[in-house]
Design a protein around this motif. Structure first.
Motif, mmCIF file in Angstrom:
data_model
loop_
_atom_site.group_PDB
_atom_site.id
_atom_site.type_symbol
_atom_site.label_atom_id
_atom_site.label_comp_id
_atom_site.label_asym_id
_atom_site.label_seq_id
_atom_site.Cartn_x
_atom_site.Cartn_y
_atom_site.Cartn_z
ATOM 1 N N GLY A 1 0.816 -1.204 0.000
ATOM 2 C CA GLY A 1 0.000 0.000 0.000
ATOM 3 C C GLY A 1 0.850 1.255 0.000
ATOM 4 N N VAL B 1 2.268 2.020 -3.400
ATOM 5 C CA VAL B 1 1.286 2.676 -4.279
ATOM 6 C C VAL B 1 1.245 4.160 -3.980
ATOM 7 C CG1 VAL B 1 -1.136 2.788 -4.945
ATOM 8 C CG2 VAL B 1 -0.095 0.588 -4.388
ATOM 9 N N LEU C 1 4.325 6.005 -5.172
ATOM 10 C CA LEU C 1 4.332 6.147 -6.626
ATOM 11 C C LEU C 1 3.399 7.265 -7.068
ATOM 12 C CD1 LEU C 1 4.489 2.490 -7.930
ATOM 13 C CD2 LEU C 1 6.048 4.343 -8.495
ATOM 14 N N ILE C 2 2.232 7.298 -6.452
ATOM 15 C CA ILE C 2 1.263 8.324 -6.845
ATOM 16 C C ILE C 2 1.841 9.705 -6.547
ATOM 17 C CG2 ILE C 2 -1.004 9.323 -6.276
ATOM 18 C CD1 ILE C 2 -1.990 6.421 -5.920
ATOM 19 N N VAL D 1 4.614 10.584 -9.058
ATOM 20 C CA VAL D 1 4.111 10.916 -10.382
ATOM 21 C C VAL D 1 3.504 12.306 -10.381
ATOM 22 C CG1 VAL D 1 2.346 10.364 -12.078
ATOM 23 C CG2 VAL D 1 3.814 8.573 -11.174
ATOM 24 N N LYS E 1 5.071 15.343 -12.620
ATOM 25 C CA LYS E 1 4.223 15.261 -13.795
ATOM 26 C C LYS E 1 4.370 16.485 -14.678
ATOM 27 C CE LYS E 1 -0.196 15.908 -14.081
ATOM 28 N NZ LYS E 1 -1.492 16.008 -13.424
ATOM 29 N N PHE F 1 7.350 16.328 -16.747
ATOM 30 C CA PHE F 1 7.221 15.154 -17.598
ATOM 31 C C PHE F 1 6.376 15.472 -18.820
ATOM 32 C CE2 PHE F 1 5.224 11.011 -18.604
ATOM 33 C CZ PHE F 1 6.364 10.253 -18.766
ATOM 34 N N LEU F 2 5.316 16.208 -18.606
ATOM 35 C CA LEU F 2 4.409 16.495 -19.718
ATOM 36 C C LEU F 2 4.772 17.766 -20.479
ATOM 37 C CD1 LEU F 2 1.010 15.490 -18.108
ATOM 38 C CD2 LEU F 2 2.311 14.229 -19.810
ATOM 39 N N GLU F 3 5.772 18.494 -19.988
ATOM 40 C CA GLU F 3 6.190 19.693 -20.710
ATOM 41 C C GLU F 3 7.178 19.372 -21.829
ATOM 42 O OE1 GLU F 3 5.026 22.873 -20.310
ATOM 43 O OE2 GLU F 3 3.607 21.949 -18.938
ATOM 44 N N ALA F 4 7.673 18.140 -21.861
ATOM 45 C CA ALA F 4 8.712 17.786 -22.836
ATOM 46 C C ALA F 4 8.204 17.984 -24.254
ATOM 47 C CB ALA F 4 9.134 16.335 -22.635
ATOM 48 N N LYS F 5 9.108 18.376 -25.120
ATOM 49 C CA LYS F 5 8.780 18.633 -26.513
ATOM 50 C C LYS F 5 8.489 17.331 -27.250
ATOM 51 C CE LYS F 5 11.380 21.361 -29.545
ATOM 52 N NZ LYS F 5 12.476 22.261 -29.830
ATOM 53 N N SER F 6 7.441 17.322 -28.044
ATOM 54 C CA SER F 6 7.081 16.059 -28.687
ATOM 55 C C SER F 6 7.867 15.810 -29.964
ATOM 56 C CB SER F 6 5.584 16.020 -28.979
ATOM 57 O OG SER F 6 5.257 17.019 -29.900
ATOM 58 N N ASP F 7 8.396 16.876 -30.552
ATOM 59 C CA ASP F 7 9.217 16.671 -31.742
ATOM 60 C C ASP F 7 10.315 17.710 -31.708
ATOM 61 O OD1 ASP F 7 10.391 16.421 -34.197
ATOM 62 O OD2 ASP F 7 8.498 16.183 -35.286
ATOM 63 N N LYS F 8 11.548 17.225 -31.674
ATOM 64 C CA LYS F 8 12.662 18.157 -31.532
ATOM 65 C C LYS F 8 12.719 19.152 -32.674
ATOM 66 C CE LYS F 8 16.483 16.794 -28.653
ATOM 67 N NZ LYS F 8 17.813 16.205 -28.600
ATOM 68 N N VAL G 1 9.461 23.943 -33.376
ATOM 69 C CA VAL G 1 9.686 24.983 -32.385
ATOM 70 C C VAL G 1 8.513 25.943 -32.425
ATOM 71 C CG1 VAL G 1 12.188 24.947 -32.454
ATOM 72 C CG2 VAL G 1 10.946 26.363 -34.077
#
Lengths: 458, 1066
Positions: free
Chosen positions: A5, A8, A11-12, A15, A19, A22-29, A32
């Motif tokens: 427990g 878990v 980890l939560i 994350v 987060k 983690f989600l700000e990363a560029k999806s295609d180098k 721009v």
């Protein structure tokens, strides 16, 4: 809660904590969001858009060349066939037409750059900043100037110029409606962009696809000439010549090369070329024979500009050094602008001197005595001087995409106006001076989408 | 001595037993497979004495002397009560598999499995035998015609696309999500060995798929691979088959003009001076052999009779004969698969290997695939389950032959139909390409490389390989706190390497042409070769690495009449794709040497005079996708009669530029089911003993990775200056939202008495909200990418209604078992909102612009007014008037001038699958049909014929003289110089729109199964021999032109294939 427990839970927490990054990363180098000076410079360095593919719908209608009927007949693009004979309907539903779209795409880029520059916080690199801002303003004016020569009526200095100009898009917002400005507003915008650019642009650059001060001045001089403002045309030509006055001695060029001129040669101030048109392809067009004959045999342009395909004279004198037509700015044009302005302002002798300065480099020199065969020009009066200059202008700037503008402005004055003709399969077409057909229609899909006014045709 | 001690011991210890009990020794075998079963419980009637079988199925049990009955039971088998004579203490017990238990279908959502009985959503479950009905290299093609609502679209090149329940997006990704063993599969689906697949579940409605949230809008295909089972002896399976495919039918392609017609056209054009300009064109375009003859005749180099004689020879030619002979062949696919599986009480395993060797229909093309799969599950303690799965596959594809389409005369031209690829002895012959024959001869004598193009030599020299390597490692741990609560965590690592090598040696046309184009004469008159005389190697590699972690808490509890199952968890995924490509010049494949070139200088190309730099082919890519998802799923059943379910999910991703607060999208669904037949008042229990009603409602999503909220630009290197340049890719769009799909589903499942008829019927409605569509912008706005001025944003909505019907029939007639399956699907969609009208021409493209009120894929046309009786010109109705002013038609026609012919995708489709089993022999066939749709057939395009040498068979039936307009709709041949808009308008005529309806016999399969239970001499437990014929052909079609509507944009339909194979189980 037992051990699992806790895992878990940990980890939560982990994350949620990382987060955001983690989600700000560029999806295609490669992608721009253009925000830096480097990005803006790269947008302006998109030469496919900014420097090449300049409209040639006007050039197709000029009198420097003609097509044989069987050549013209099988040209597949209706707008080229129709522009050649100044037909009322030019596009016939064809929408694969780039003269309008590409120029407005360039305008869109420049607006994005100008708006992006305004948002920059630190303008520490002010020299670079100014060069980019000046570049964007220049390119916007250059696009508007190109469009104005084809899609709005000639500027007549003695009138209000209240006729329909082109839509002046000064913001990047793609949802803003397109509205046609007046001819006066169109030219005022071009002048205002260029006058700002002249201040901001650098004096020189090693990259001839980027504008410099003399580029903006050269365009100003061209535009003032079109506007019949000879004082300003002279002033700007002179300013441009201060930085860029070098002329090539044509004796140093080899006529045995398939393309005697080099790209970025010494006279080139700013590199720009026209889009490809089947009608204007060297394989199809035949140089107007009267025009060809008007080059003296000792005039090196006769051999450097032209060659024969066995049957007809074809053009190979592009300053791009290829079969693509150069339409940028070169110092030879500045001499011609200057000479014309001087003549029009009554300084006949000075005007002839300027012309001589240019033409002596175009004529053959005696290989032994090293003396030019060129004989200095003499003009009897103002009109004579003007005639000499305009004739030399046509010969020097052939296939430089200035002839259409010149025809439009010279038609305003009865003494320099003329009708031009096409003969095809026994049928003769005439383009009368100041005909409505000197203003080309706007392509159908633009009219459908924007609802702007179409140009009237005869 | 030893024997004595043993005897003594037995005597001592067993004496008390000996007096009252007896030992029964026995062996338990499966009746089905004749294999021993381990772990079987053997017990007395009062359950007091229990024994279990060992791995060889042997048990010994001590029972009281007076008892002669035992109960033998094992999971998955019917329990048996046995009585045996006192005298015989050794028994052989055969257990029969429990059919009812095997029939219980556990459907997998990728997050959990649940019995189909408790599902509220619309699931389709495809078991192993259904998947193995077809023979083939890939897994996805096996989904065709096995469930309703699933449509294969094979119209376009590049393999079929699958849609589940029709279209629910305008232009975003329309493919279903594919999940392999719990995680979305990031690699190439062709890497999966179909022999490793246990079953597939297709999630069709919102409730079924919403657990997958933002990626579920197009439906989900959940693939589950084979696993070992506990307490199973070692089982070895071997499967091998060979598939032979016939040579493609090249005559199917209507885009061909026979030589005599082609030559007549050339002669007619020559008379009109059509080629005059090409003769003097400094670019030296190719003049076909017939034109050369005509020029020679005109210039009096040959006599008219000589020209005529040669031309008559050409008229006999048909290049397709050479294509058949040298370019195409019979395909041959070989497949081998071997697997071993087994398990003890706490561990099980599955190991498999597969080999595929495919020889393509195109000579020198083929595929080699090797797969290896290992799967182990282990219980270290009773409450902890650990499993690991490693899959490796390698796929090498040779792509040396581009097919007949790639053999052409360059510059967008086709090939003249009388071309010859080889002489009588099979030696490669040159074919005109890019340049005229005289120019080639002249260049050859000037010291250039040979500039001629020999297609067969190209085929011989081609060296193009595409290699894929995929490794997938999946580990999972599941800890059970008690019998109702467990916690699981899964981690998957997937990597895929792709390397593409294209080596073009100096003999290839591409290399010779490139070298020649850049060759120039220097000041001293010497030829200079800026591109070195040597081979060119293009190589590129990309590597995909995907990591996924999932943690999940499961709760499953039954008490009294209640069943609750809940799960909640979160998932983090990252996929990164990096790639690089490069080109080297002057490459020597033996010495591994290359030569540097000058990428900076400008050269004037031969013979066009255009200025260019040496192509600098370096490409780099680095893409990253990250997702974080939270999900919940719950179901509650009461008395196994009423079930309610609910599901919710939130997805977040790093989609470029979308504001953080808009990154996430919450999606949910709910469902209800009622087993009506379990009610006391259910009146039809005699003839319809099973009847269940289910309904669901919910939202799922769809991702469009190509969009962003900000203005974005991409960098490239400028070819003129060598400086970095940027191109604007997307305009700013601050209102960008994710697409959502709202779906209702109402379905019933039923079963008649003795399962004679069973099936399901589902009604659904799908509504696409915030759909992303492209709307053309005013070109003046200046947004333009690649000539496309479309603005893409959330500007569309659409709705689709559909019915999925599935009926099974099981009937025994004498000793023949007849099993029939009827699948019927109805789907009709319509665009309900689209913010912009498109220019008229957009409605005629192969994927028409969306129009409000019409299906997403529609066929529009101009109303044909028949040919002009005077000239044979095509005429259309424009504003109600007959018009042949083609410029006027293309520039002034409005939507009101368009005829809507109908949808471009089938409204009704289905299949009728039958199988007949007689003892061990099974034969089956499948008939499929598609109805209610239209397509536009290609016809003659004279501009293309004149300029590009592309013909069409329709030419033969064209209008020639007044009166012909009563028999034909094919326009007359125009004079040279006639506007191409005449062809454009004709191609948009309603006379070219055809009904797509057709019925086809898809396949026939036969199999014969041998079992050791019947044939004791058999060296293996089971052996089956099977045959399969696929793509048999169309039985009926609505169109009169022999066109297969499934393949309208392809040169030929899929070829007929014949497969034969054996499968053995040890």
């Amino acid at each position: 809660m037992n051990l699992k427990g806790y895992i878990v839970l940990i980890l939560i927490v982990l994350v949620s904590a990382c987060k955001k990054d983690f989600l700000e990363a560029k999806s295609d180098k490669k992608l721009v969001i253009p925000t830096t000076l480097q990005d803006f410079q790269a947008l302006l360095d998109n030469t496919d858009l900014m420097n090449t593919n300049m409209p040639n719908l006007g050039e197709i209608g000029t009198d420097d060349y003609y097509l044989k009927y069987e050549t013209w007949n099988i040209i597949s693009e209706p707008y080229e066939k129709n522009a050649y004979v100044w037909a009322k309907d030019v596009y016939q539903g064809s929408i694969s037409f780039i003269d309008w779209t590409n120029r407005y795409q360039a305008v869109f880029y420049t607006n994005n750059v100008l708006e992006g520059l305004e948002k920059l916080d630190n303008q520490d690199d002010s020299q670079t900043y100014n060069a980019i801002k000046g570049g964007a303003l220049f390119f916007r004016a250059y696009a508007f100037y190109r469009l104005a020569q084809i899609f709005c009526g000639p500027y007549i200095s003695s009138t209000q110029n209240s006729g329909y100009g082109i839509p002046l898009r000064l913001k990047s917002d793609i949802n803003a409606p397109s509205v046609r400005a007046s001819i006066q507003e169109t030219y005022s915008q071009i002048l205002s962009d260029l006058n700002q650019a002249v201040v901001l642009l650098p004096k020189s650059t090693s990259i001839k696809t980027r504008p410099v001060k003399s580029t903006a001045n050269a365009l100003l001089s061209r535009v003032y000439l079109i506007m019949q403002d000879y004082h300003n045309a002279l002033r700007t030509a002179n300013t441009a010549l201060e930085d860029s006055n070098s002329l090539m001695d044509y004796n140093s060029l080899s006529s045995s090369l398939s393309f005697p001129f080099q790209r970025y040669n010494g006279e080139v101030i700013f590199q720009s070329t026209t889009s490809y048109a089947r009608a204007l392809a060297p394989s199809r067009l035949i140089v107007d024979s009267t025009l060809y004959r008007s080059y003296a045999d000792l005039d090196l342009r006769k051999t450097l500009f032209f060659t024969s395909n066995g049957v007809n004279k074809i053009f190979r004198g592009s300053y791009d050094g290829s079969s693509i037509y150069f339409c940028g700015f070169a110092s030879d044009e500045l001499y011609l602008n200057k000479a014309e302005c001087l003549a029009r302002l009554g300084q006949i002798e000075e005007s002839m001197n300027v012309l001589d300065e240019l033409l002596v480099t175009r004529w053959m020199t005696d290989p032994i005595t090293k003396k030019s065969y060129y004989i200095n020009q003499k003009a009897n009066d103002q009109q004579d001087a003007l005639n000499i200059i305009l004739s030399e202008r046509r010969k020097e700037l052939i296939f430089r995409n200035v002839r259409w503008s010149d025809l439009r402005r010279l038609n305003i004055n009865a003494q320099t106006s003329r009708s031009i003709y096409r003969k095809l399969n026994g049928k003769t077409y005439e383009l009368k001076p100041n005909s409505k057909n000197y203003t080309l229609p706007i392509q159908d899909n633009v009219i459908q989408f924007s609802g702007i006014q179409q140009n009237p045709r005869d | 001595m030893n024997k004595f001690i043993v005897f003594f011991c037995i005597l001592c210890f067993s004496t008390p037993v000996f007096s009252q009990r007896k030992t029964i020794l026995g062996k338990v075998l499966s009746k089905d497979t004749q294999r021993p079963i381990s772990g079987v419980t053997v017990q007395t009637l009062n359950h007091k004495i229990i024994a279990t079988t060992d791995s060889s199925g042997i048990f010994g049990i001590n029972i009281p002397f007076n008892q002669n009955q035992i109960i033998v039971s094992h999971i998955g088998y019917l329990s048996r009560k046995l009585e045996f004579p006192k005298s015989n203490d050794k028994v052989l017990i055969l257990l029969e598999p429990d059919i009812s238990l095997l029939k219980e279908v556990l459907i997998s959502t990728g997050y959990t499995t649940l019995p189909k009985e408790r599902a509220t959503g619309s699931f389709a479950f495809l078991n192993n035998s259904l998947l193995n009905r077809r023979v083939g290299t890939d897994i996805l093609s096996r989904l065709e015609d096995v469930t309703s609502g699933l449509l294969f679209d094979k119209r376009f090149a590049g393999g079929p696309t699958i849609s589940i329940r029709g279209q629910s997006t305008i232009q975003s990704n329309a493919a279903p999500l594919i999940v392999v063993d719990n995680f979305p599969y990031e690699g190439d689906i062709s890497m999966i060995n179909p022999n490793d697949i246990e079953n597939i579940t297709i999630l069709k409605d919102a409730s079924a798929s919403s657990i997958w949230g933002a990626r579920a809008g197009n439906g989900v295909i959940v693939i589950t691979t084979k696993k070992g089972k506990f307490d199973q002896p070692v089982t070895i399976e071997f499967n091998s088959n060979v598939t032979i495919g016939s040579i493609p039918n090249l005559n199917y392609n209507k885009q061909f003009l026979k030589s005599s017609d082609f030559i007549d056209v050339e002669k007619a054009l020559f008379k009109q001076n059509y080629y005059a300009n090409q003769e003097t064109d400094p670019a030296h375009p190719p003049l076909s052999p017939v034109i050369q003859l005509l020029i020679a005749e005109r210039d009096k180099q040959i006599t008219s009779s000589q020209a005529e004689a040669q031309m008559n020879l050409y008229k006999q030619g048909d290049v397709r004969k050479d294509f058949y002979k040298y370019i195409y062949q019979k395909s041959l696919n070989q497949q081998y698969a071997l697997s071993i599986r087994g398990g003890a009480a706490r561990i099980n395993y599955f190991l498999s290997g597969g080999l595929d060797n495919n020889k393509d229909n195109l000579v020198r093309n083929g595929l080699n695939r090797t797969t290896f799969n290992s799967q182990t599950t282990y219980f270290p303690t009773k409450s902890l389950e650990i499993s690991a799965n490693i899959v490796y596959s390698q796929n090498t594809q040779a792509e040396n032959n581009g097919g007949a389409d790639q053999i052409n005369s360059g510059g967008g031209r086709g090939l003249y139909p009388y071309a010859k690829l080889a002489d009588q002895n099979g030696n490669p012959l040159p074919v005109l390409k890019d340049y005229s024959a005289s120019f080639i001869n002249q260049s050859n004598s000037n010291g250039m490389l040979d500039w001629s193009y020999r297609p067969l030599q190209e085929l011989k020299n081609a060296d193009y390989t595409n290699k894929l390597e995929n490794i997938r490692i999946h580990t999972a741990a599941k800890y059970s706190f008690n019998d109702f609560l467990n916690f699981e965590t899964r981690y998957q690592f997937e990597t895929q390497n792709n390397t593409v090598n294209n080596f073009q040696n100096l003999q290839t046309y591409y290399v010779r042409d490139l070298i020649n184009q850049y060759t120039f004469t220097d000041d001293l008159g010497n030829l200079q070769f800026p591109i070195p005389k040597g081979g060119i190697l293009d190589y590129s590699g990309s590597k995909l690495i995907a990591n996924s972690v999932r943690t999940q808490l499961n709760f499953n509890k039954n008490w009294k009449e209640n069943t609750v199952s809940l799960l909640a968890g979160f998932e983090v995924r990252q996929a990164r794709l990096r790639g690089a490509g490069n080109r080297i010049y002057g490459y020597d494949n033996d010495l591994l040497t290359s030569v540097p070139v000058n990428y900076i200088a400008d050269y004037n190309l031969n013979p066009t005079g255009l200025s260019a730099k040496i192509p600098f082919n370096v490409s780099l890519a680095d893409q990253l996708e990250r997702n974080v998802s939270y999900y919940f799923n719950g179901a509650y059943s009461y008395k196994q009669k009423y079930t309610i379910s609910a599901s919710a999910r939130k997805d977040e991703s790093n989609l470029f530029g979308v504001n953080s607060n808009q990154k996430g999208v919450p999606l949910w669904s709910a469902g209800l089911s009622w087993l009506a037949s379990a009610e006391g008042f259910y009146p039809f229990s005699t003839w319809l003993p099973y009847f269940k009603i289910r309904t669901t409602f919910g939202y799922s999503g769809n991702v469009n990775k190509s969009l962003t909220a900000y203005a974005t630009a991409s960098y490239a290197v400028n070819s003129l200056t060598g400086l970095p340049q940027a191109q604007i890719e997307t305009p700013p769009n601050p209102d960008l939202r994710w697409e959502r799909i709202r779906m209702y589903n109402l379905g019933v499942d039923f079963e008649s008495k003795n399962r004679l008829i069973s099936g399901s019927i589902d009604f659904y409605q799908k509504k696409g909200l915030d759909l992303i569509g492209s709307s053309p912008l005013d070109p003046t706005a200046g947004y333009n990418v690649g000539g496309n001025t479309n603005f893409t944003g959330n500007n569309a909505e659409m709705i689709a209604n559909g019915i999925d019907l599935q009926l099974s029939l099981n009937k025994k007639i004498a000793s023949i078992n007849w099993n029939a399956q009827v699948l019927l699907s109805y789907n009709k969609d319509r665009v309900t909102m689209f913010k912009y009208d498109s220019p008229i021409s957009y409605y005629f493209s192969s994927v028409a612009s969306p129009m409000v009120g019409k299906p997403r894929y529609s066929i529009f046309s101009f109303k044909d007014a028949g040919l002009d009786p005077e000239s044979g010109d095509p005429r259309m109705f424009l504003k109600g008037q007959i018009s042949k002013d083609y410029g006027q038609i293309t520039s002034t026609a409005t939507i009101s001038d368009l005829v809507y012919n109908g949808p471009a995708q089938p409204t009704y489709f289905g299949s009728f699958r039958n199988s007949f089993t007689f003892h061990d022999f099974t034969v089956g066939f499948n008939i499929s049909c598609k109805f209610g749709y239209y397509f536009r057939r290609p016809s003659i395009n004279y501009a293309a014929l004149f300029e590009k040498w592309i013909g069409n068979e329709d030419f033969a039936d064209r209008w020639r003289k007044p009166g012909d307009e009563n028999f034909t709709t094919i326009p007359s041949m125009p004079l040279a110089g006639t506007t191409y808009l005449r062809d454009v308008v004709y191609s948009q005529s309603s006379s070219l729109v055809e009904k797509g309806d057709h019925i086809r016999l898809q396949d026939i399969n036969v199999s014969y199964e041998l079992k050791r239970s019947k044939l004791t001499w058999l060296p293996v437990d089971r052996l089956s021999i099977y045959g399969y014929v696929n793509n048999i052909g169309i039985i009926w079609r609505a169109n009169q032109h022999g066109i297969d509507p499934d393949y309208i944009y392809l040169s030929y339909p899929s070829t007929k294939t014949y497969a034969i194979g054996i499968k053995a189980q040890f």
